[in-house]
Scaffold this motif. Structure first.
Motif, PDB file in Angstrom:
ATOM      1  N   ARG A  51       0.857  -1.176   0.000  1.00  0.00           N
ATOM      2  CA  ARG A  51       0.000   0.000   0.000  1.00  0.00           C
ATOM      3  C   ARG A  51       0.897   1.232   0.000  1.00  0.00           C
ATOM      4  O   ARG A  51       1.852   1.322   0.766  1.00  0.00           O
ATOM      5  N   GLN A  52       0.633   2.151  -0.862  1.00  0.00           N
ATOM      6  CA  GLN A  52       1.462   3.330  -0.993  1.00  0.00           C
ATOM      7  C   GLN A  52       0.807   4.524  -0.319  1.00  0.00           C
ATOM      8  O   GLN A  52      -0.276   4.948  -0.693  1.00  0.00           O
ATOM      9  N   GLU A  53       1.532   4.998   0.705  1.00  0.00           N
ATOM     10  CA  GLU A  53       1.030   6.144   1.438  1.00  0.00           C
ATOM     11  C   GLU A  53       1.292   7.408   0.623  1.00  0.00           C
ATOM     12  O   GLU A  53       2.386   7.618   0.110  1.00  0.00           O
ATOM     13  N   ARG A  54       0.283   8.225   0.501  1.00  0.00           N
ATOM     14  CA  ARG A  54       0.425   9.434  -0.305  1.00  0.00           C
ATOM     15  C   ARG A  54       0.819  10.601   0.599  1.00  0.00           C
ATOM     16  O   ARG A  54       0.277  10.777   1.686  1.00  0.00           O
ATOM     17  N   ILE A  55       1.817  11.362   0.132  1.00  0.00           N
ATOM     18  CA  ILE A  55       2.236  12.534   0.890  1.00  0.00           C
ATOM     19  C   ILE A  55       2.037  13.773   0.024  1.00  0.00           C
ATOM     20  O   ILE A  55       1.938  13.679  -1.202  1.00  0.00           O
ATOM     21  N   THR A  56       1.971  14.901   0.680  1.00  0.00           N
ATOM     22  CA  THR A  56       1.781  16.159  -0.030  1.00  0.00           C
ATOM     23  C   THR A  56       3.108  16.893  -0.127  1.00  0.00           C
ATOM     24  O   THR A  56       3.776  17.106   0.885  1.00  0.00           O
ATOM     25  N   LEU A  57       3.507  17.235  -1.348  1.00  0.00           N
ATOM     26  CA  LEU A  57       4.755  17.937  -1.573  1.00  0.00           C
ATOM     27  C   LEU A  57       4.482  19.428  -1.732  1.00  0.00           C
ATOM     28  O   LEU A  57       3.812  19.833  -2.682  1.00  0.00           O
ATOM     29  N   PRO A  58       5.011  20.246  -0.850  1.00  0.00           N
ATOM     30  CA  PRO A  58       4.746  21.691  -0.926  1.00  0.00           C
ATOM     31  C   PRO A  58       5.670  22.399  -1.923  1.00  0.00           C
ATOM     32  O   PRO A  58       6.480  23.244  -1.556  1.00  0.00           O
ATOM     33  N   ILE A  59       5.524  22.054  -3.195  1.00  0.00           N
ATOM     34  CA  ILE A  59       6.388  22.647  -4.212  1.00  0.00           C
ATOM     35  C   ILE A  59       5.904  24.056  -4.532  1.00  0.00           C
ATOM     36  O   ILE A  59       4.761  24.256  -4.949  1.00  0.00           O
ATOM     37  N   GLY A  60       6.764  25.022  -4.373  1.00  0.00           N
ATOM     38  CA  GLY A  60       6.419  26.403  -4.701  1.00  0.00           C
ATOM     39  C   GLY A  60       5.462  27.056  -3.739  1.00  0.00           C
ATOM     40  O   GLY A  60       5.003  28.177  -3.988  1.00  0.00           O
ATOM     41  N   VAL A  61       5.142  26.401  -2.645  1.00  0.00           N
ATOM     42  CA  VAL A  61       4.212  26.969  -1.661  1.00  0.00           C
ATOM     43  C   VAL A  61       4.962  27.992  -0.804  1.00  0.00           C
ATOM     44  O   VAL A  61       6.093  27.733  -0.377  1.00  0.00           O
ATOM     45  N   PRO A  62       4.399  29.166  -0.543  1.00  0.00           N
ATOM     46  CA  PRO A  62       5.070  30.134   0.338  1.00  0.00           C
ATOM     47  C   PRO A  62       5.400  29.499   1.675  1.00  0.00           C
ATOM     48  O   PRO A  62       4.604  28.724   2.223  1.00  0.00           O
ATOM     49  N   ARG A  63       6.578  29.806   2.188  1.00  0.00           N
ATOM     50  CA  ARG A  63       7.034  29.098   3.386  1.00  0.00           C
ATOM     51  C   ARG A  63       6.104  29.283   4.577  1.00  0.00           C
ATOM     52  O   ARG A  63       5.988  28.402   5.422  1.00  0.00           O
ATOM     53  N   GLU A  64       5.419  30.410   4.652  1.00  0.00           N
ATOM     54  CA  GLU A  64       4.496  30.603   5.775  1.00  0.00           C
ATOM     55  C   GLU A  64       3.300  29.670   5.693  1.00  0.00           C
ATOM     56  O   GLU A  64       2.596  29.456   6.688  1.00  0.00           O
ATOM     57  N   ALA A  65       3.050  29.116   4.485  1.00  0.00           N
ATOM     58  CA  ALA A  65       1.924  28.191   4.324  1.00  0.00           C
ATOM     59  C   ALA A  65       2.336  26.733   4.487  1.00  0.00           C
ATOM     60  O   ALA A  65       1.480  25.844   4.482  1.00  0.00           O
ATOM     61  N   VAL A  66       3.641  26.469   4.614  1.00  0.00           N
ATOM     62  CA  VAL A  66       4.131  25.092   4.770  1.00  0.00           C
ATOM     63  C   VAL A  66       4.105  24.728   6.248  1.00  0.00           C
ATOM     64  O   VAL A  66       4.643  25.457   7.088  1.00  0.00           O
TER      65      VAL A  66
END
Length: 483
Positions: A51-66
């Protein structure tokens, strides 16, 4: 463009639960025996997959939103990559702080990790990408941020798994962190984990773990490119200083492999800097050098000054502020001698530096006016080399029970002379210096020994037996001089 969080799968979680395959079950059903189908292997299309766990990659997201959770998940997933040798976990708390309050470089580090995990192609050609990541590594290393520098190295090796330099750079950074802990003076260090909070461990345990990790990256580098000279040098040095199980056999095997690949000419002579045209032999005749003949001639004067210096130290009063006689210092304590401090396996190794760190050490030289005069008049090959930073002129003192690890000096462009001041034990009693494959030798007071320290050598001065009086320290005047 709109910032995006890319969902990707990360491997390594548990298999999905399935029922029996295609209704096939053991035993009989409807009068038919299905048990003969039990040992039929699944086809590729039918195999159970993790089973492959899905993760969210914060590509290009402003650092305050990460979020911190998203940040940590990226590095957890990256560091669990099966392509990597064992890698010590970085201090994610510190990395997170630099990311939240840093600049474009910190943002770029996270973005590049996300782009690798998201299977995005590299936007630069290979040479440009590796050059830029190496520049960032050096910048971070200079700022004392080795963990972030290591993450750039890891991204580079995951992008280019056949590039030996990324593995070598990782080994260098890990070993630097080990040395910082080892010589930092603290008894404990924090060891980080992907599965829980950091644990506080003894420095010896921390250094052992980091040294093994560095060695694994050096081995990988050599496996990719057997002609990587720096990797041989650092791996052998790492093994010599930590002595894991089977270390000496591995050192000899590596030396033989290096000779076959043209790194060195002799498995016993393994200096980082090697001049091929110089005469290569472990021991030299002291009578071939005018410097040694002069030292033998002036032995009594030098010995008397050293004895007077020790008497002043022994009779010094703690309350007498006017007595500024400098004491013997532990080898490895002064600038430029950190490497030498790691050579001591047991016991205590101290020094009285006369010419070291590219200068005459005046506080000590004032205690030895005649010795300094003799050195400046007759031993210019030694004092000149010391003033160039290529060696030292010191009184070297070993306490009983001291062993200096087998190691090679930095260059065959110099030789080493020992003028013994005090030698309490004999070769038969286990007091010796071994150089290369030659039989061990002991010192004789007043007679110089000359050897090429680019050959593997070790020194042993055994402990006193319980029923014998304290024998005193083994003391030599040590001079490195031009070959």
């Amino acid at each position: 463009p709109e910032p995006r969080r890319e969902p990707v799968a990360s491997a390594g979680s548990a298999p999905a639960k399935n029922g029996s395959r295609g209704g096939v079950a053991a035993g009989k059903k409807g009068g038919l025996d299905y048990s003969k189908f039990n040992n039929i292997e699944d086809s590729d299309d039918e195999r159970l997959v993790p089973r492959q766990e899905r993760i969210t990659l914060p590509i290009g997201v402003p650092r305050e939103a990460v979020s911190r959770e998203e940040y940590d998940k990226v590095w957890h997933t990256l560091l669990r990559s099966k392509e990597l040798p064992f890698t010590p976990v970085p201090d994610l708390d510190q990395m997170w702080g630099y990311y939240k309050y840093g600049g474009m470089d910190e943002q770029a580090l996270l973005d590049q990790a996300c782009e690798y995990l998201g299977h995005f192609p590299v936007r630069l050609d290979a040479m440009d990408f590796k050059a830029r990541t190496y520049t960032l590594q050096r910048k971070l290393e200079a700022e004392g941020r080795e963990d972030e520098a290591r993450m750039w190295s890891i991204i580079c090796m995951l992008r280019y798994p056949k590039d030996p330099d990324a593995y070598y750079n990782q080994g260098v950074l890990i070993l630097k962190m080990s040395d910082k802990a080892k010589f930092g003076g603290a008894p404990t260090a924090r060891l980080f984990s992907l599965d829980g909070p950091a644990s506080v461990v003894p420095v010896e345990q921390y250094c052992s773990l980091y040294s093994r990790a560095a060695a694994s990256f050096y081995r990988k580098c050599i496996k990719i490119d057997p002609k990587q000279r720096p990797a041989y040098i650092n791996l052998i040095g790492c093994l010599e200083r930590n002595e894991p199980a089977g270390w000496y056999e591995e050192v000899q095997s590596l030396a033989i492999q290096a000779v076959k690949n043209g790194i060195w000419y002799n498995r016993w002579q393994r200096p980082p800097h090697f001049v091929p045209r110089l005469l290569a032999k472990a021991w030299h005749d002291p009578q071939d050098f005018a410097m040694c003949r002069a030292l033998n001639e002036h032995y009594a004067t030098i010995r008397a000054e050293y004895g007077a210096y020790i008497d002043r130290l022994a009779n010094r009063k703690d309350w007498d502020d006017s007595d500024v006689t400098p004491g013997l210092s532990d080898v490895g304590g002064r600038d430029g001698a950190l490497h030498d401090g790691g050579l001591r396996k047991s016991g205590r190794w101290r020094e009285v530096p006369l010419f070291a760190n590219c200068a005459l050490q005046r506080a000590y030289a004032e205690q030895f006016p005649e010795t300094v005069r003799i050195l400046q008049a007759h031993c210019r090959d030694a004092t000149g080399l010391a003033l160039c930073g290529g060696g030292d002129v010191i009184f070297s003192s070993l306490a009983p029970g001291t062993r200096l690890r087998a190691h090679c000096g930095p260059s065959n462009s110099r030789l080493t002379c020992h003028l013994p001041m005090h030698v309490p034990k004999t070769l038969e009693q286990g007091c010796f210096v071994r150089v290369g494959a030659e039989p061990p030798r002991c010192w004789k007071e007043g007679e110089c020994l000359v050897f090429d320290d680019s050959f593997e050598h070790e020194v042993v001065y055994p402990e006193a037996k319980p029923d014998e009086p304290y024998p005193g320290e083994r003391v030599v005047l040590l001079l490195n001089f031009w070959h």
